[in-house]
Write a protein that holds these residues in place. Structure first.
Motif, PDB file in Angstrom:
ATOM      1  N   ARG A  51      65.436 -24.430  21.468  1.00 30.64           N
ATOM      2  CA  ARG A  51      64.719 -25.135  22.534  1.00 30.64           C
ATOM      3  C   ARG A  51      63.491 -25.846  21.955  1.00 30.64           C
ATOM      4  O   ARG A  51      62.550 -25.186  21.520  1.00 30.64           O
ATOM      5  CB  ARG A  51      64.294 -24.152  23.615  1.00 30.64           C
ATOM      6  N   PRO A  52      63.460 -27.168  21.973  1.00 25.89           N
ATOM      7  CA  PRO A  52      62.333 -27.881  21.366  1.00 25.89           C
ATOM      8  C   PRO A  52      61.025 -27.664  22.116  1.00 25.89           C
ATOM      9  O   PRO A  52      61.006 -27.505  23.336  1.00 25.89           O
ATOM     10  CB  PRO A  52      62.762 -29.349  21.428  1.00 25.89           C
ATOM     11  N   MET A  53      59.935 -27.635  21.355  1.00 25.91           N
ATOM     12  CA  MET A  53      58.585 -27.581  21.901  1.00 25.91           C
ATOM     13  C   MET A  53      57.730 -28.568  21.132  1.00 25.91           C
ATOM     14  O   MET A  53      58.001 -28.878  19.972  1.00 25.91           O
ATOM     15  CB  MET A  53      58.000 -26.181  21.784  1.00 25.91           C
ATOM     16  N   ALA A  54      56.662 -29.032  21.775  1.00 29.24           N
ATOM     17  CA  ALA A  54      55.787 -30.009  21.123  1.00 29.24           C
ATOM     18  C   ALA A  54      54.413 -29.972  21.767  1.00 29.24           C
ATOM     19  O   ALA A  54      54.244 -29.516  22.901  1.00 29.24           O
ATOM     20  CB  ALA A  54      56.375 -31.407  21.224  1.00 29.24           C
ATOM     21  N   LEU A  55      53.435 -30.451  21.015  1.00 26.97           N
ATOM     22  CA  LEU A  55      52.067 -30.603  21.494  1.00 26.97           C
ATOM     23  C   LEU A  55      51.712 -32.084  21.443  1.00 26.97           C
ATOM     24  O   LEU A  55      51.952 -32.762  20.440  1.00 26.97           O
ATOM     25  CB  LEU A  55      51.105 -29.804  20.614  1.00 26.97           C
ATOM     26  N   ILE A  56      51.130 -32.583  22.528  1.00 27.81           N
ATOM     27  CA  ILE A  56      50.682 -33.970  22.604  1.00 27.81           C
ATOM     28  C   ILE A  56      49.156 -33.978  22.668  1.00 27.81           C
ATOM     29  O   ILE A  56      48.559 -33.265  23.483  1.00 27.81           O
ATOM     30  CB  ILE A  56      51.233 -34.674  23.857  1.00 27.81           C
ATOM     31  N   LEU A  57      48.520 -34.744  21.808  1.00 28.52           N
ATOM     32  CA  LEU A  57      47.074 -34.943  21.846  1.00 28.52           C
ATOM     33  C   LEU A  57      46.790 -36.395  22.188  1.00 28.52           C
ATOM     34  O   LEU A  57      47.303 -37.303  21.527  1.00 28.52           O
ATOM     35  CB  LEU A  57      46.432 -34.593  20.503  1.00 28.52           C
TER      36      LEU A  57
END
Length: 395
Positions: A51-57
């Motif tokens: 399951r992909p996860m990501a952080l956006i700044l």
């Protein structure tokens, strides 16, 4: 005393550093897929499954993108300003396509986005398009991962405090490992007993101030480096039974809020023979030399160059297999490396494992490893287990 953690304020400052660099490089936002970098920046530790996860700044705001099963977890423990989730993987609409829609919603369409990778990656069966494929209107610029790794090279006072705590409990685990290392005992039994007892003592002592971000153990073991098999630097467990005369190469450490240290020793089951003593002495001389070389202002390569000169002068180059050491922290191996090809300048706050080793087929391996921090005037050893031969005879 509060929990053994990195404060939210320190992580916020890290994110500010990333955003400042983004601005300087003409980028409008960042996408980060690395679990280690996400933990470093917002304090969210997760298992990187399919399951992909990501952080956006973007513009001082941190948004986590997670599968539905992680939504409450991310809201509870992370510093993210917002948590957005998707139903499941692979689902009828692939999660990375939903992620592209979220980026557009956040104003990151048709702009320059800094990334640590062009999409999610996992060995747990994940398949998916690249970010550049689902965001063709944006400019996807790689390299962000290396920026964050460079930020992690020099540890803060708070990080060093966690690593010192790791050293304490790694030391206890190794004391127990050596105590139980007797002829006739099995490798796995010794390791499991030492690890279980050290972990129990750590949890009992630290109690509610202890926080894990991974294994939640104080551990010690051999990883198969027993007898002649210890001549393999990265051996794997073979469930050996210790015998008189065996050379043992050990490893110990502890996970303190995701931070690690490294303690390794060369030990012997009973009295070592003349050849074992000879290579142990070479190894100890080499480690002493390497530690003496560590100081700020010199390149990593200069340390390794002196070590190679020592090996050549003593006619033992053929027994070496690896560089002198590596940085350590949230991961077991981090940049920079004490190697001929690394020109990074040593600076206060950098950590290194100092672990020159010699590997003699049929006889065994000879390697100590200590965790050293570069100081303003030289270095300090954070590990403190005995290093002399007489202290490392078992049974």
């Amino acid at each position: 005393m509060g929990p053994l953690v990195i404060s939210a304020a320190e992580r916020a400052e890290r994110r500010k550093q990333v955003e400042k660099r983004l601005q300087n490089e003409g980028m409008n936002g960042a996408v980060i897929f690395s679990p280690t970098s996400i933990f470093y920046l917002v304090g969210f530790h997760f298992i990187p499954t399919e399951r992909p996860m990501a952080l956006i700044l973007k513009d001082g705001t941190a948004t986590l993108y997670v599968p539905r099963l992680e939504h409450e977890h991310a809201e509870k423990v992370s510093d993210a300003d917002a948590v957005r989730s998707y139903p499941e993987y692979p689902s009828e609409v692939h999660p990375l396509r939903r992620f592209a829609d979220l980026l557009r919603e956040l104003g990151l369409a048709s702009v320059n986005i800094g990334v640590d990778a062009d999409g999610y990656a996992s060995s747990w069966g994940y398949r998916g398009p690249r970010l550049s494929q689902v965001m063709p209107e944006a400019k996807i610029t790689p390299g962000l991962g290396q920026w964050i790794e460079e930020m992690r090279m020099c540890k803060s006072d708070a990080e060093l405090a966690l690593i010192r705590e790791s050293c304490r409990w790694g030391n206890l685990a190794h004391v127990l490992l050596q105590r139980y290392s007797v002829a006739g005992a099995r490798e796995i039994d010794i390791s499991m007993r030492a690890t279980a007892e050290a972990t129990s003592a750590m949890i009992d002592t630290l109690g509610p101030i202890y926080r894990s971000a991974g294994s939640a153990t104080s551990s010690a073991g051999f990883r198969g480096q027993i007898g002649a098999n210890s001549a393999l630097p990265h051996a794997v467990t073979i469930n050996a039974t210790l015998k008189p005369g065996d050379t043992l190469v050990t490893g110990a450490g502890a996970d303190i809020y995701g931070y690690h240290s490294e303690l390794e020793r060369t030990m012997f089951v009973g009295e070592p023979n003349q050849e074992q003593r000879r290579f142990f002495d070479y190894m100890l001389l080499a480690q002493d030399l390497a530690i003496s070389l560590i100081r700020p202002g010199i390149p990593c390569s200069a340390v390794e160059r002196e070590m190679q000169r020592f090996y050549q002068e003593n006619g033992i180059t053929q027994y070496t297999r690896h560089h002198t050491g590596h940085n350590i922290g949230l991961q077991g191996h981090e940049m920079p490396f004490l190697d001929l090809g690394d020109e990074t300048i040593l600076a206060p706050g950098m950590l290194f494992t100092i672990e020159p080793g010699f590997y003699v087929e049929g006889l065994g391996g000879f390697r100590h490893s200590d965790t050293i921090v570069v100081t303003e005037n030289g270095s300090e050893s954070l590990t403190y287990y005995p290093r002399d031969l007489d202290s490392l005879i078992c049974g």
